[in-house]
Scaffold this motif. Structure first.
Motif, PDB file in Angstrom:
ATOM      1  N   SER A 221       0.750  -1.187  -0.005  1.00 53.04           N
ATOM      2  CA  SER A 221      -0.285   0.058  -0.110  1.00 53.04           C
ATOM      3  C   SER A 221       0.777   1.080   0.039  1.00 53.04           C
ATOM      4  N   GLY A 222       0.799   2.026  -1.084  1.00 52.10           N
ATOM      5  CA  GLY A 222       1.813   3.137  -1.059  1.00 52.10           C
ATOM      6  C   GLY A 222       1.184   4.339  -1.465  1.00 52.10           C
ATOM      7  N   SER A 223      -0.177   4.748  -1.170  1.00 56.06           N
ATOM      8  CA  SER A 223      -0.834   5.865  -1.719  1.00 56.06           C
ATOM      9  C   SER A 223      -0.489   7.223  -0.922  1.00 56.06           C
ATOM     10  N   PHE A 224       0.353   6.806   0.366  1.00 55.38           N
ATOM     11  CA  PHE A 224       0.905   7.959   0.961  1.00 55.38           C
ATOM     12  C   PHE A 224       2.139   8.455   0.278  1.00 55.38           C
ATOM     13  N   ALA A 225       2.921   7.758  -0.604  1.00 59.40           N
ATOM     14  CA  ALA A 225       3.995   8.445  -1.291  1.00 59.40           C
ATOM     15  C   ALA A 225       3.761   8.917  -2.422  1.00 59.40           C
ATOM     16  N   ILE A 226       2.495   9.274  -2.902  1.00 60.52           N
ATOM     17  CA  ILE A 226       2.235   9.698  -4.097  1.00 60.52           C
ATOM     18  C   ILE A 226       3.069  11.162  -4.297  1.00 60.52           C
ATOM     19  N   LYS A 227       3.134  11.989  -3.351  1.00 58.81           N
ATOM     20  CA  LYS A 227       3.692  13.302  -3.346  1.00 58.81           C
ATOM     21  C   LYS A 227       5.163  13.117  -3.517  1.00 58.81           C
ATOM     22  N   ASN A 228       5.687  12.105  -2.669  1.00 57.58           N
ATOM     23  CA  ASN A 228       7.179  12.077  -2.842  1.00 57.58           C
ATOM     24  C   ASN A 228       7.655  11.547  -4.285  1.00 57.58           C
TER      25      ASN A 228
ATOM     26  N   ILE B 261       6.268  12.242  -7.201  1.00 57.22           N
ATOM     27  CA  ILE B 261       6.180  13.570  -7.944  1.00 57.22           C
ATOM     28  C   ILE B 261       7.429  14.381  -7.689  1.00 57.22           C
ATOM     29  N   GLN B 262       7.811  14.432  -6.554  1.00 64.24           N
ATOM     30  CA  GLN B 262       8.867  15.217  -6.060  1.00 64.24           C
ATOM     31  C   GLN B 262      10.144  14.572  -6.597  1.00 64.24           C
ATOM     32  N   ALA B 263      10.283  13.609  -6.579  1.00 63.82           N
ATOM     33  CA  ALA B 263      11.402  12.775  -7.347  1.00 63.82           C
ATOM     34  C   ALA B 263      11.507  12.957  -8.802  1.00 63.82           C
ATOM     35  N   GLU B 264      10.344  13.527  -9.221  1.00 64.19           N
ATOM     36  CA  GLU B 264      10.217  13.817 -10.816  1.00 64.19           C
ATOM     37  C   GLU B 264       9.948  12.410 -11.639  1.00 64.19           C
ATOM     38  N   ALA B 265       9.558  11.471 -10.942  1.00 64.18           N
ATOM     39  CA  ALA B 265       9.161  10.120 -11.507  1.00 64.18           C
ATOM     40  C   ALA B 265       8.137  10.182 -12.878  1.00 64.18           C
ATOM     41  N   ASP B 266       8.253   9.280 -13.687  1.00 64.61           N
ATOM     42  CA  ASP B 266       7.367   9.697 -14.777  1.00 64.61           C
ATOM     43  C   ASP B 266       6.250   8.496 -14.506  1.00 64.61           C
ATOM     44  N   VAL B 267       6.459   7.713 -13.687  1.00 69.58           N
ATOM     45  CA  VAL B 267       5.157   6.668 -13.451  1.00 69.58           C
ATOM     46  C   VAL B 267       5.483   6.330 -11.947  1.00 69.58           C
ATOM     47  N   PHE B 268       4.616   6.117 -10.987  1.00 67.55           N
ATOM     48  CA  PHE B 268       4.640   5.282  -9.533  1.00 67.55           C
ATOM     49  C   PHE B 268       3.979   4.053  -9.591  1.00 67.55           C
ATOM     50  N   LEU B 269       4.508   3.007  -9.405  1.00 69.05           N
ATOM     51  CA  LEU B 269       3.859   1.654  -9.358  1.00 69.05           C
ATOM     52  C   LEU B 269       3.827   1.296  -7.743  1.00 69.05           C
ATOM     53  N   THR B 270       2.625   1.021  -7.294  1.00 70.00           N
ATOM     54  CA  THR B 270       2.260   0.860  -6.077  1.00 70.00           C
ATOM     55  C   THR B 270       1.114  -0.197  -5.788  1.00 70.00           C
ATOM     56  N   ALA B 271       0.198  -0.102  -4.841  1.00 67.91           N
ATOM     57  CA  ALA B 271      -0.995  -1.061  -4.843  1.00 67.91           C
ATOM     58  C   ALA B 271      -1.756  -0.188  -3.835  1.00 67.91           C
ATOM     59  N   ASP B 272      -3.137  -0.811  -3.730  1.00 73.76           N
ATOM     60  CA  ASP B 272      -4.285  -0.411  -3.072  1.00 73.76           C
ATOM     61  C   ASP B 272      -4.509   1.175  -2.950  1.00 73.76           C
ATOM     62  N   LEU B 273      -4.481   1.675  -4.217  1.00 75.98           N
ATOM     63  CA  LEU B 273      -4.923   3.035  -4.290  1.00 75.98           C
ATOM     64  C   LEU B 273      -6.524   3.062  -4.567  1.00 75.98           C
ATOM     65  N   LYS B 274      -6.942   4.298  -4.030  1.00 77.35           N
ATOM     66  CA  LYS B 274      -8.437   4.460  -3.810  1.00 77.35           C
ATOM     67  C   LYS B 274      -8.859   5.243  -5.013  1.00 77.35           C
TER      68      LYS B 274
ATOM     69  N   PHE C 160      -6.200   8.603  -7.468  1.00 74.53           N
ATOM     70  CA  PHE C 160      -5.751   8.587  -8.853  1.00 74.53           C
ATOM     71  C   PHE C 160      -5.958  10.183  -9.328  1.00 74.53           C
ATOM     72  N   TYR C 161      -6.793  10.982  -8.697  1.00 71.62           N
ATOM     73  CA  TYR C 161      -6.840  12.566  -8.843  1.00 71.62           C
ATOM     74  C   TYR C 161      -5.469  13.247  -8.461  1.00 71.62           C
ATOM     75  N   GLU C 162      -4.824  12.630  -7.416  1.00 73.14           N
ATOM     76  CA  GLU C 162      -3.522  13.240  -7.091  1.00 73.14           C
ATOM     77  C   GLU C 162      -2.434  13.108  -8.117  1.00 73.14           C
ATOM     78  N   ALA C 163      -2.597  12.329  -9.125  1.00 68.16           N
ATOM     79  CA  ALA C 163      -1.642  12.314 -10.468  1.00 68.16           C
ATOM     80  C   ALA C 163      -1.631  13.806 -10.842  1.00 68.16           C
ATOM     81  N   ASP C 164      -2.678  14.455 -11.179  1.00 72.38           N
ATOM     82  CA  ASP C 164      -2.806  15.771 -11.547  1.00 72.38           C
ATOM     83  C   ASP C 164      -2.170  16.159 -12.572  1.00 72.38           C
ATOM     84  N   ASN C 165      -2.182  15.277 -13.618  1.00 70.65           N
ATOM     85  CA  ASN C 165      -1.219  15.343 -14.815  1.00 70.65           C
ATOM     86  C   ASN C 165       0.323  15.563 -14.775  1.00 70.65           C
ATOM     87  N   GLN C 166       0.868  15.244 -13.566  1.00 74.37           N
ATOM     88  CA  GLN C 166       2.132  15.208 -13.171  1.00 74.37           C
ATOM     89  C   GLN C 166       2.956  13.918 -13.297  1.00 74.37           C
TER      90      GLN C 166
END
Length: 364
Positions: free
Chosen positions: A287-294, A296-309, A313-319
């Motif tokens: 479960s990694g939803s808490f790390a979405i901001k991290n 984005i700050q790391a300038e990753a193109d994609v974030f792979l994790t699990a248990d997203l609600k 998904f709105y937190e992607a914010d086109n970034q």
């Protein structure tokens, strides 16, 4: 071989001090002084896994997820946790969990994740805070090398990819003993000025007792002067998640096909594709939803994790592109890693990889 001997090796692989405060890791059930007849390594210690252990003459089960996570007030067999615990107790089977102790290790869950996808230049996504302490002590020049080397041997002085790190400086120390003193240099009631060396080293806080034992054993003074400080520095080699790079960029669709194949995903839920190539990838097993901001700050193109609600998904914010590949899928090779590690460290004992698929999520 006793169970506690295997636990010693497990804690070298995944020190319990690395685990998150909310977690329940270590020996959950059983007596560590019992002799191990066989060891079964699994993802989840469900009742079916305990039955597998019985069939394979294994009285020690090492699981990734702790079967006992929160408090249990009754054990009546009314749910899957209680049934597993009851069966283990009836059959004298010990259970040990590694979970976030291995999540936070630089070679653990997320490095396995990265290696499976072929990522390079990996580093921790969320370095662990409040985990580093600093020791400052003083001794005479003739004793400095012995003290410093003893501290290194006890685990001090490791910074990133370097070890034996320290800082020393020269100065003048003073003291005056009383009637109960037995000074190494000077006499009782004598005011002594001596050339001293100040030694400074950092260490992981769970090593404090070991560090101090080494200090006292190797220091020449009757009374050892020292200070220990908590540092605010993050630990770059311990922490949750990881970020790395693909050797060659690929399209989003190509990348997700790679993920489905390598991680054996039944399906991938993801945010809107951005029409950009994928180069930098952030991962966090489980479960990694808490790390979405991290991510984005790391300038990753994609974030792979699990248990997203839904709202995550709105937190992607086109970034960034967010992808939920499944909890079990993101950690699926962890048990294989544990087996390989134990076989390498203990060559004269049988370690068995569980054949039970404990993924509770099914796909049509």
């Amino acid at each position: 071989m006793k169970i506690k001997e295997i636990i010693t090796v497990l804690e070298e692989m995944a020190p319990l001090a690395y685990a998150e405060d909310f977690d329940n890791v270590g020996l959950l059930l059983g007596n560590q002084d019992d002799k191990a007849t066989g060891v079964l390594i699994c993802h989840d210690a469900l009742e079916s896994v305990i039955e597998e252990a019985i069939a394979k003459n294994c009285n020690f089960v090492i699981c990734f997820h702790p079967i006992i996570f929160s408090g249990i007030k009754k054990i009546t067999g009314k749910n899957y946790v209680e049934r597993s615990v009851l069966k283990a107790i009836k059959n004298d089977i010990a259970i040990y969990a590694v979970h976030t102790a291995l999540d936070n290790h630089k070679s653990g869950v997320n490095k396995i994740f990265c290696d499976t996808l072929g990522l390079i230049n990996t580093k921790i996504l969320i370095p662990k805070l409040n985990f580093i302490q600093k020791l400052v002590t003083y001794t005479i020049p003739e004793n400095a090398e012995q003290v410093r080397n003893a501290l290194f041997d006890a685990g001090a002085g490791k910074i990133g990819n370097y070890d034996n790190c320290s800082f020393t400086s020269k100065g003048v120390g003073t003291y005056k003993g009383n009637e109960d003193s037995n000074p190494e240099i000077g006499e009782r009631f004598e005011f002594v000025e001596a050339q001293e060396i100040k030694i400074e080293v950092t260490f992981e806080k769970h090593l404090q007792s070991k560090i101090l034992k080494a200090l006292f054993k190797n220091h020449i003074y009757e009374e050892v002067a020292y200070q220990i400080y908590d540092l605010q520095n993050s630990h770059q080699n311990i922490g949750l998640g990881m970020v790395g790079e693909l050797e060659n960029p690929m399209s989003e669709v190509e990348f997700f096909q790679l993920v489905k194949t390598k991680m054996q995903c039944g399906g991938i839920r993801h945010s809107s594709l951005l029409g950009k190539s994928i180069k930098k990838v952030a991962v966090l097993g489980g479960s990694g939803s808490f790390a979405i901001k991290n991510a984005i700050q790391a300038e990753a193109d994609v974030f792979l994790t699990a248990d997203l609600k839904y709202h995550n998904f709105y937190e992607a914010d086109n970034q960034i592109v967010l992808a939920d590949i499944g909890h079990f899928e993101s950690e699926r090779y962890t048990k294989n890693y544990i087996v390989d590690y134990l076989k390498e460290k203990i060559t004269n004992f049988a370690f068995v990889l569980s054949e039970e698929n404990t993924n509770p999520v099914k796909y049509l």
